[in-house]
Design an enzyme around this catalytic site. Structure first.
Site, PDB file in Angstrom:
ATOM      1  N   TYR A  92      -8.170   2.987  10.490  1.00 17.47           N
ATOM      2  CA  TYR A  92      -8.343   2.687   9.071  1.00 17.47           C
ATOM      3  C   TYR A  92      -9.362   1.573   8.846  1.00 17.47           C
ATOM      4  O   TYR A  92      -9.479   1.059   7.743  1.00 17.47           O
ATOM      5  CB  TYR A  92      -7.004   2.287   8.443  1.00 17.47           C
ATOM      6  CG  TYR A  92      -5.985   3.392   8.453  1.00 17.47           C
ATOM      7  CD1 TYR A  92      -6.046   4.435   7.533  1.00 17.47           C
ATOM      8  CD2 TYR A  92      -4.957   3.404   9.399  1.00 17.47           C
ATOM      9  CE1 TYR A  92      -5.122   5.461   7.549  1.00 17.47           C
ATOM     10  CE2 TYR A  92      -4.024   4.430   9.415  1.00 17.47           C
ATOM     11  CZ  TYR A  92      -4.108   5.459   8.490  1.00 17.47           C
ATOM     12  OH  TYR A  92      -3.183   6.478   8.505  1.00 17.47           O
ATOM     13  N   HIS A 391     -11.511   7.313  16.246  1.00 17.83           N
ATOM     14  CA  HIS A 391     -10.788   8.319  15.458  1.00 17.83           C
ATOM     15  C   HIS A 391     -10.682   7.847  14.029  1.00 17.83           C
ATOM     16  O   HIS A 391     -10.697   6.650  13.728  1.00 17.83           O
ATOM     17  CB  HIS A 391      -9.407   8.627  16.056  1.00 17.83           C
ATOM     18  CG  HIS A 391      -8.344   7.610  15.766  1.00 17.83           C
ATOM     19  ND1 HIS A 391      -7.659   7.547  14.570  1.00 17.83           N
ATOM     20  CD2 HIS A 391      -7.827   6.613  16.520  1.00 17.83           C
ATOM     21  CE1 HIS A 391      -6.786   6.570  14.601  1.00 17.83           C
ATOM     22  NE2 HIS A 391      -6.860   5.973  15.765  1.00 17.83           N
ATOM     23  N   TYR A 472      -2.241   8.848   0.995  1.00 15.24           N
ATOM     24  CA  TYR A 472      -1.281   7.743   0.938  1.00 15.24           C
ATOM     25  C   TYR A 472      -1.895   6.449   1.452  1.00 15.24           C
ATOM     26  O   TYR A 472      -1.360   5.365   1.204  1.00 15.24           O
ATOM     27  CB  TYR A 472      -0.026   8.086   1.761  1.00 15.24           C
ATOM     28  CG  TYR A 472      -0.017   7.587   3.186  1.00 15.24           C
ATOM     29  CD1 TYR A 472       0.729   6.463   3.541  1.00 15.24           C
ATOM     30  CD2 TYR A 472      -0.763   8.219   4.187  1.00 15.24           C
ATOM     31  CE1 TYR A 472       0.738   5.997   4.845  1.00 15.24           C
ATOM     32  CE2 TYR A 472      -0.744   7.752   5.481  1.00 15.24           C
ATOM     33  CZ  TYR A 472       0.000   6.647   5.813  1.00 15.24           C
ATOM     34  OH  TYR A 472      -0.005   6.182   7.116  1.00 15.24           O
ATOM     35  N   ARG A 473      -3.026   6.548   2.108  1.00 15.23           N
ATOM     36  CA  ARG A 473      -3.629   5.398   2.785  1.00 15.23           C
ATOM     37  C   ARG A 473      -5.030   5.814   3.196  1.00 15.23           C
ATOM     38  O   ARG A 473      -5.292   7.016   3.368  1.00 15.23           O
ATOM     39  CB  ARG A 473      -2.781   5.061   4.007  1.00 15.23           C
ATOM     40  CG  ARG A 473      -3.125   3.810   4.782  1.00 15.23           C
ATOM     41  CD  ARG A 473      -2.074   3.647   5.863  1.00 15.23           C
ATOM     42  NE  ARG A 473      -2.303   2.523   6.744  1.00 15.23           N
ATOM     43  CZ  ARG A 473      -1.557   2.259   7.808  1.00 15.23           C
ATOM     44  NH1 ARG A 473      -0.540   3.062   8.116  1.00 15.23           N
ATOM     45  NH2 ARG A 473      -1.792   1.216   8.569  1.00 15.23           N
TER      46      ARG A 473
END
Length: 533
Positions: A92, A391, A472-473
């Site tokens: 993220y 990733h 969601y994120r």
């Protein structure tokens, strides 16, 4: 204003000017600008030769009081602070800031378990306490409480919870079990939420609401303040528990399984966060691609059949936890068995453990259901054998139906086939909704491969949003794009967030751009187009 090249240059100049004041607060030894430190606090899966976001330096405060002084200095000098706990938000964006040249405010020195209350079943932690550390603390001190862990246990309990992270026991929806925060605002003011707003409160971490609005959620997935301590309810250790696995050999069986489990989730027969994992979400954590085929072409159906034969897994594999008295679990397992009898090729396997079982006595694939820390998922990065594998994570939320699962699976297959890439995929179920967790690998040393993967991920976000599914994120790179999809009434939710941001943080210095929320002189970068633009 937009974040122009001039503003970025000004940010670095301001950071330099403010450094001496920061050093007076934390000490020069707790400010780092050496290359290895700056590298550690970038996106670990970015191209190392062309990193997108690099900090001016890293500050590591040791207390709430130091954070209060730091934000006051930052506000005066208009220095953006990008706050992180462990800084392991990998997939993220890691510890990287959205504005290049920001100062990373890393909270690793705030590493205490402040309280464990076994009677009422809660813990109070500082930002840096990891899931593995909390688990060890509870075990070593003989508490009859469980942690609830995500797939990788090295991350911060607080950081994961604030990002709406999940685990796999009945306490798996971490944000739902927060009870009482301490928060530093951008002006240095210190607030406590809920019942903790009463200075002599005896129930700060027993009752989730206080007098007036419940504010805890306002500081999750936002940049409105810096959370410095958090209460979290913990699961009392059960008498026993069972790991129940259901293996399905076809996609259609998976979709039928989703529908079959929904009533059992809604009526409480199943209480944990059920996960239905694809074959390719499991096999790459145990083997490498060269074990199955000599090239990097996407895995074929023939190879999948060989994988099923050798591992005993299905194309889809549901992980269900049952907890409590053995006699009760026997009834619950029979209810699950009865619910899936109509599904061709669905087979159930279960194992029972004592509640006080030692971690080494639990099979690795069962450990998450008992809140036992595990790092096996990290092996996924070895799948292709690249020296620098990256990733990106993709996580839409959808209704809990097999048809919705089918639509999202087929969308993901179509886009990953287009770039010739294997991917791991899972559905995490709640009683009424489910999240897809998809992990797509790329060669981070190959700029073309990185950009191709990001473009594909952006297309997934747009296309799934057009189908009515929101994320969601999101990765740092996609926060603005995801925010664009929440478009009711001309993005009214984003406009509301930015009104709150400008009221609490008029200089816009706290993590500008996090979750697509900007303020002060910082707004969406105009001259720094994303890979997917």
């Amino acid at each position: 204003m937009t974040v122009t090249t001039q503003i970025i240059e000004d940010v670095r100049t301001r950071a330099t000017q403010a450094r001496a004041e920061f050093e007076a607060v934390v000490g020069a030894e707790n400010i780092h600008d050496e290359k290895p430190a700056l590298q550690e606090f970038t996106d670990p899966y970015d191209n190392r030769q062309r990193p997108r976001f690099t900090a001016s330096y890293v500050i590591q405060p040791g207390s709430t009081e130091e954070i209060q002084q730091i934000v006051q200095i930052a506000s005066r000098h208009r220095v953006p602070l990008w706050t992180g706990s462990q800084g392991r938000n990998n997939g993220y964006g890691g510890s990287a800031g959205r504005v290049d040249g920001s100062v990373v405010l890393n909270l690793r020195r705030m590493n205490r378990v402040l309280e464990v209350n076994e009677k009422f079943g809660y813990v109070v932690v500082e930002p840096d306490v990891s899931f593995a550390e909390l688990n060890a603390y509870l075990v070593d001190n003989g508490y009859n409480l469980w942690t609830d862990v995500p797939d990788l246990s090295w991350g911060s309990v607080m950081g994961n919870t604030l990002e709406h992270g999940v685990g796999y026991t009945p306490y798996g929806e971490h944000a739902d079990f927060v009870c009482g925060m301490e928060v530093v605002l951008a002006d240095g003011d210190l607030v406590r939420t809920g019942m903790g707003a009463q200075s002599n409160s005896r129930i700060s971490h027993n009752h989730q609401r206080g007098f007036g609005p419940r504010l805890d959620e306002m500081f999750m997935q936002s940049n409105f303040g810096i959370v410095t301590r958090m209460g979290l309810w913990a699961m009392p250790r059960p008498e026993a528990w069972r790991a129940v696995w259901i293996h399905c050999d076809t996609d259609d069986a998976c979709y039928e399984l989703i529908d079959a489990l929904r009533p059992l989730l809604m009526d409480g027969t199943i209480r944990n966060r059920v996960t239905i994992m694809s074959l390719m979400a499991v096999v790459p954590t145990q083997t490498v691609k060269a074990d199955w085929q000599p090239d990097h072409a996407p895995v074929t159906e023939e190879v999948r059949a060989l994988m099923r034969e050798r591992t005993g897994l299905g194309n889809w594999n549901a992980r269900i936890g049952l907890y409590g008295a053995p006699a009760l679990m026997e009834i619950q397992e029979q209810q699950i068995q009865d619910a899936i009898t109509h599904i061709d090729g669905a087979r159930l396997v279960s194992r029972e453990y004592r509640g006080d079982v030692k971690a080494e006595e639990v099979l690795p694939q069962d450990q998450a259901m008992a809140g036992i820390p595990n790092m096996d998922l990290l092996n996924f990065l070895n799948w292709y054998g690249w020296e620098h594998t990256g990733h990106v994570s993709y996580g839409p939320i959808m209704p809990l139906t097999g048809e919705d699962g089918k639509q999202m699976h087929e969308l993901l297959v179509r886009h990953c086939d287009r770039i010739g890439r294997d991917f791991g995929e899972a559905f995490a179920l709640t009683p009424r909704s489910m999240q897809m967790f998809a992990l797509v690998l790329y060669d981070a040393a190959n700029q073309e491969d990185l950009e191709r993967t990001y473009v594909m991920t952006a297309d997934l976000i747009r296309e799934s949003a057009a189908m009515g599914y929101g994320e969601y994120r999101g990765h740092l790179e996609f926060m603005d794009l995801i925010g664009d999809q929440f478009d009711f009434n001309d993005n009214a939710s984003r406009r509301l967030n930015e009104k709150i941001k400008n009221a609490l943080d008029p200089a816009g210095i706290l993590s500008p751009g996090r979750q697509g929320i900007w303020g002060g002189e910082f707004s969406r970068p105009a001259n720094n187009p994303a890979y997917f633009a």
